[in-house]
Design a protein around this motif. Sequence first.
Motif, PDB file in Angstrom:
ATOM      1  N   THR A 294       0.834  -1.205   0.000  1.00  0.00           N
ATOM      2  CA  THR A 294       0.000   0.000   0.000  1.00  0.00           C
ATOM      3  C   THR A 294       0.868   1.253   0.000  1.00  0.00           C
ATOM      4  OG1 THR A 294      -1.769  -1.130   1.191  1.00  0.00           O
ATOM      5  CG2 THR A 294      -1.773   1.277   1.264  1.00  0.00           C
ATOM      6  N   VAL A 295       0.554   2.186  -0.880  1.00  0.00           N
ATOM      7  CA  VAL A 295       1.278   3.450  -0.959  1.00  0.00           C
ATOM      8  C   VAL A 295       0.283   4.592  -1.099  1.00  0.00           C
ATOM      9  CG1 VAL A 295       3.394   2.494  -1.963  1.00  0.00           C
ATOM     10  CG2 VAL A 295       1.544   3.272  -3.473  1.00  0.00           C
ATOM     11  N   TYR A 296       0.746   5.783  -0.736  1.00  0.00           N
ATOM     12  CA  TYR A 296      -0.051   6.992  -0.912  1.00  0.00           C
ATOM     13  C   TYR A 296       0.626   7.831  -1.988  1.00  0.00           C
ATOM     14  CZ  TYR A 296      -1.915  11.661  -0.007  1.00  0.00           C
ATOM     15  OH  TYR A 296      -2.486  12.896  -0.148  1.00  0.00           O
ATOM     16  N   ILE A 297      -0.090   8.106  -3.059  1.00  0.00           N
ATOM     17  CA  ILE A 297       0.452   8.855  -4.191  1.00  0.00           C
ATOM     18  C   ILE A 297      -0.142  10.256  -4.201  1.00  0.00           C
ATOM     19  CG2 ILE A 297       0.578   8.995  -6.712  1.00  0.00           C
ATOM     20  CD1 ILE A 297       2.303   6.790  -5.506  1.00  0.00           C
ATOM     21  N   GLU A 298       0.729  11.248  -4.299  1.00  0.00           N
ATOM     22  CA  GLU A 298       0.262  12.633  -4.375  1.00  0.00           C
ATOM     23  C   GLU A 298       0.792  13.346  -5.613  1.00  0.00           C
ATOM     24  OE1 GLU A 298       1.636  14.735  -0.921  1.00  0.00           O
ATOM     25  OE2 GLU A 298       3.708  14.787  -1.628  1.00  0.00           O
ATOM     26  N   GLN A 299       1.338  12.574  -6.573  1.00  0.00           N
ATOM     27  CA  GLN A 299       1.774  13.191  -7.822  1.00  0.00           C
ATOM     28  C   GLN A 299       1.524  12.246  -9.000  1.00  0.00           C
ATOM     29  OE1 GLN A 299       6.021  13.685  -9.242  1.00  0.00           O
ATOM     30  NE2 GLN A 299       5.562  15.831  -8.848  1.00  0.00           N
ATOM     31  N   TYR A 300       0.794  12.777  -9.959  1.00  0.00           N
ATOM     32  CA  TYR A 300       0.578  12.070 -11.213  1.00  0.00           C
ATOM     33  C   TYR A 300       1.121  12.925 -12.352  1.00  0.00           C
ATOM     34  CZ  TYR A 300      -2.679   9.200  -8.510  1.00  0.00           C
ATOM     35  OH  TYR A 300      -3.235   8.361  -7.572  1.00  0.00           O
ATOM     36  N   LYS A 301       1.671  12.267 -13.374  1.00  0.00           N
ATOM     37  CA  LYS A 301       2.195  12.975 -14.537  1.00  0.00           C
ATOM     38  C   LYS A 301       1.323  12.655 -15.746  1.00  0.00           C
ATOM     39  CE  LYS A 301       6.991  13.139 -12.929  1.00  0.00           C
ATOM     40  NZ  LYS A 301       8.418  12.882 -13.260  1.00  0.00           N
ATOM     41  N   VAL A 302       0.934  13.696 -16.456  1.00  0.00           N
ATOM     42  CA  VAL A 302       0.031  13.562 -17.600  1.00  0.00           C
ATOM     43  C   VAL A 302       0.808  13.871 -18.884  1.00  0.00           C
ATOM     44  CG1 VAL A 302      -2.099  14.375 -18.677  1.00  0.00           C
ATOM     45  CG2 VAL A 302      -1.941  14.212 -16.175  1.00  0.00           C
ATOM     46  N   TYR A 303       0.753  12.929 -19.839  1.00  0.00           N
ATOM     47  CA  TYR A 303       1.463  13.070 -21.116  1.00  0.00           C
ATOM     48  C   TYR A 303       0.459  13.074 -22.262  1.00  0.00           C
ATOM     49  CZ  TYR A 303       5.518  11.519 -18.324  1.00  0.00           C
ATOM     50  OH  TYR A 303       6.497  11.378 -17.363  1.00  0.00           O
ATOM     51  N   ARG A 304       0.855  13.711 -23.391  1.00  0.00           N
ATOM     52  CA  ARG A 304      -0.063  13.827 -24.527  1.00  0.00           C
ATOM     53  C   ARG A 304       0.701  13.740 -25.846  1.00  0.00           C
ATOM     54  NH1 ARG A 304      -3.041  19.448 -25.866  1.00  0.00           N
ATOM     55  NH2 ARG A 304      -1.222  19.651 -27.231  1.00  0.00           N
ATOM     56  N   VAL A 305       0.041  13.200 -26.859  1.00  0.00           N
ATOM     57  CA  VAL A 305       0.524  13.275 -28.228  1.00  0.00           C
ATOM     58  C   VAL A 305      -0.670  13.529 -29.137  1.00  0.00           C
ATOM     59  CG1 VAL A 305       0.336  10.777 -28.650  1.00  0.00           C
ATOM     60  CG2 VAL A 305       1.961  12.152 -29.986  1.00  0.00           C
ATOM     61  N   LYS A 306      -0.450  14.262 -30.231  1.00  0.00           N
ATOM     62  CA  LYS A 306      -1.511  14.588 -31.182  1.00  0.00           C
ATOM     63  C   LYS A 306      -1.303  13.764 -32.453  1.00  0.00           C
ATOM     64  CE  LYS A 306      -2.076  18.956 -31.488  1.00  0.00           C
ATOM     65  NZ  LYS A 306      -1.913  20.376 -31.902  1.00  0.00           N
ATOM     66  N   LEU A 307      -2.304  12.948 -32.793  1.00  0.00           N
ATOM     67  CA  LEU A 307      -2.204  12.050 -33.944  1.00  0.00           C
ATOM     68  C   LEU A 307      -3.544  12.003 -34.680  1.00  0.00           C
ATOM     69  CD1 LEU A 307      -0.343   9.073 -32.223  1.00  0.00           C
ATOM     70  CD2 LEU A 307       0.653  10.659 -33.894  1.00  0.00           C
ATOM     71  N   PRO A 308      -3.555  11.479 -35.925  1.00  0.00           N
ATOM     72  CA  PRO A 308      -4.819  11.382 -36.653  1.00  0.00           C
ATOM     73  C   PRO A 308      -5.851  10.564 -35.882  1.00  0.00           C
ATOM     74  CG  PRO A 308      -2.979  11.058 -38.161  1.00  0.00           C
ATOM     75  CD  PRO A 308      -2.397  11.102 -36.776  1.00  0.00           C
ATOM     76  N   THR A 309      -7.079  10.984 -35.953  1.00  0.00           N
ATOM     77  CA  THR A 309      -8.169  10.281 -35.267  1.00  0.00           C
ATOM     78  C   THR A 309      -8.246   8.834 -35.733  1.00  0.00           C
ATOM     79  OG1 THR A 309      -9.444  12.307 -34.972  1.00  0.00           O
ATOM     80  CG2 THR A 309     -10.669  10.233 -34.926  1.00  0.00           C
ATOM     81  N   GLY A 310      -8.403   7.929 -34.765  1.00  0.00           N
ATOM     82  CA  GLY A 310      -8.503   6.522 -35.078  1.00  0.00           C
ATOM     83  C   GLY A 310      -7.186   5.783 -35.118  1.00  0.00           C
ATOM     84  N   THR A 311      -6.096   6.459 -34.786  1.00  0.00           N
ATOM     85  CA  THR A 311      -4.806   5.768 -34.735  1.00  0.00           C
ATOM     86  C   THR A 311      -4.892   4.612 -33.737  1.00  0.00           C
ATOM     87  OG1 THR A 311      -3.570   7.786 -35.264  1.00  0.00           O
ATOM     88  CG2 THR A 311      -2.360   6.007 -34.175  1.00  0.00           C
TER      89      THR A 311
END
Length: 244
Positions: free
Chosen positions: A150-167
């Motif tokens: 069991t751990v307590y998490i207080e940081q999440y990292k959000v990543y993104r990429v832009k690609l053609p719809t339906g990839t």
Amino acid sequence: TGYGSLAALDSQIQVTWDEVKANANTLANDPNQIGGFTIMRDTKGYKLYRDTVSTFTPNDGTNMVATTGVLGVGATSFTDTFVANCRTYYYKLVAVDKCDVPGAASTVASGQAVTAIAPSKPTSVSGDRTSKTNIHLTWTPVATNVNGTTVYIEQYKVYRVKLPTGTPLGSISPGSFTLRGTAPTPVYDDTLDATDHRDLNQGYSMYYVVSAADLCGNESAKSDPVEVYCTFNGTLGVQPADGT
């Protein structure tokens, strides 16, 4: 634990203290004294308080982590598992009698949990475009590391990429995602700029992944990707109509 002579523990901090055996005052002619103070005969237990700053004031409503129901008569330790690894926490202890009269708070003690084990990866990531300039993301909170502790998490990292719809999601290289920001809870709002808005209207989607991280430098594997794209649910009309 984690400071002084006590070694750090993985994903938890253990707080220890000497049992309170005397009152702060001396009752005249009482023969039962310890160190010149009347022996304490009506102990109910202890209250333990925690904060991330050392100058905090104990408050039952905002920073109490254990009550007299948990820390009863004779208690001399408490294991705090609701702590983020490699963050310093500060503790103060108060003894309470059976009339619920608290004593003075102890001097502050500090502790830190440390781990070398990465958190489990976030799951159930979902995203919705809530406005022209915003995509709202949510996911299930991470509650364990990869070993199941069991751990307590207080940081999440959000990543993104832009690609053609339906990839196809499985075809997207993990290295193609770039960091958009961090969040202390499993919620993140990604602000879109004019270029993002244009591309969403021209056949592109936003693909997101999320990881869990701690201050020790450990980061989980990235979540499965989620696709967010522009949809149209209205009705198109043609003006002028045929024959006019």
